[in-house]
Design a protein around this motif. Structure first.
Motif, short mmCIF file in Angstrom:
data_model
loop_
_atom_site.label_atom_id
_atom_site.label_comp_id
_atom_site.label_asym_id
_atom_site.label_seq_id
_atom_site.Cartn_x
_atom_site.Cartn_y
_atom_site.Cartn_z
N ASP A 202 33.47 -45.13 2.65
CA ASP A 202 32.47 -45.63 1.61
C ASP A 202 33.25 -45.98 0.41
OD1 ASP A 202 30.63 -45.85 -0.42
OD2 ASP A 202 29.57 -43.98 0.09
N ARG B 103 32.04 -45.39 -3.11
CA ARG B 103 32.12 -43.91 -3.67
C ARG B 103 33.71 -43.79 -3.90
NH1 ARG B 103 32.89 -39.23 0.51
NH2 ARG B 103 33.18 -37.61 -0.95
N ALA C 146 35.59 -42.61 -7.65
CA ALA C 146 36.42 -41.75 -7.68
C ALA C 146 37.78 -42.16 -8.28
CB ALA C 146 37.00 -41.19 -6.34
#
Length: 137
Positions: A92, A95, A99
């Motif tokens: 992903d 995501r 992060a």
């Protein structure tokens, strides 16, 4: 089995992520990248957080993100024991980018409450995941 291929197995504590014949691979070793082809000398090496690249027996270039571990090369087979691993196609990206941004923000803060070593590792993992998700050249 084709003449120029060897077996690659990538294992995490949760599952066998990959097990098939490949033509070559490049793994992120602690002291630099490790290139492996058929008939490589026996080897045991520690792996770093990074991107494991390989070419399937049909010539397709693939990538996966790994978060450290060990690699064993023996008898025309390579086994990667990784803490975590993900196929590039399964990552992903949004995501992973989020992060990366979180880790970068943590590293900007100069506070004893922030574990900088942990934040650096989180940043390395996020970068590896982003790079593994990119299409090979």
């Amino acid at each position: 089995m084709a003449e120029s291929t060897f077996m690659l197995e990538v294992v995490t504590p949760e599952r066998i992520l990959y097990r098939d014949e490949i033509q070559f691979m490049v793994a992120p070793g602690i002291e630099g990248e490790l290139g492996i082809m058929k008939n490589h000398a026996p080897l045991v090496a520690a792996l770093n957080i990074g991107v494991l690249r390989y070419q399937t027996s049909t010539g397709v270039d693939k990538r996966m993100a790994i978060s450290g571990g060990f690699m064993e090369v023996i008898d025309n087979g390579t086994r990667v024991l990784a803490e975590t691993a993900e196929h590039g196609s399964e990552i992903d990206v949004l995501r992973a980018k989020a992060a990366k941004e979180r880790a970068e923000k943590r590293l900007e803060v100069r506070s004893e409450e922030i574990n900088h070593a942990r934040a650096k590792m989180a940043l390395q993992r996020a970068i590896a995941r982003i790079r593994a998700s990119e299409k090979p050249l």
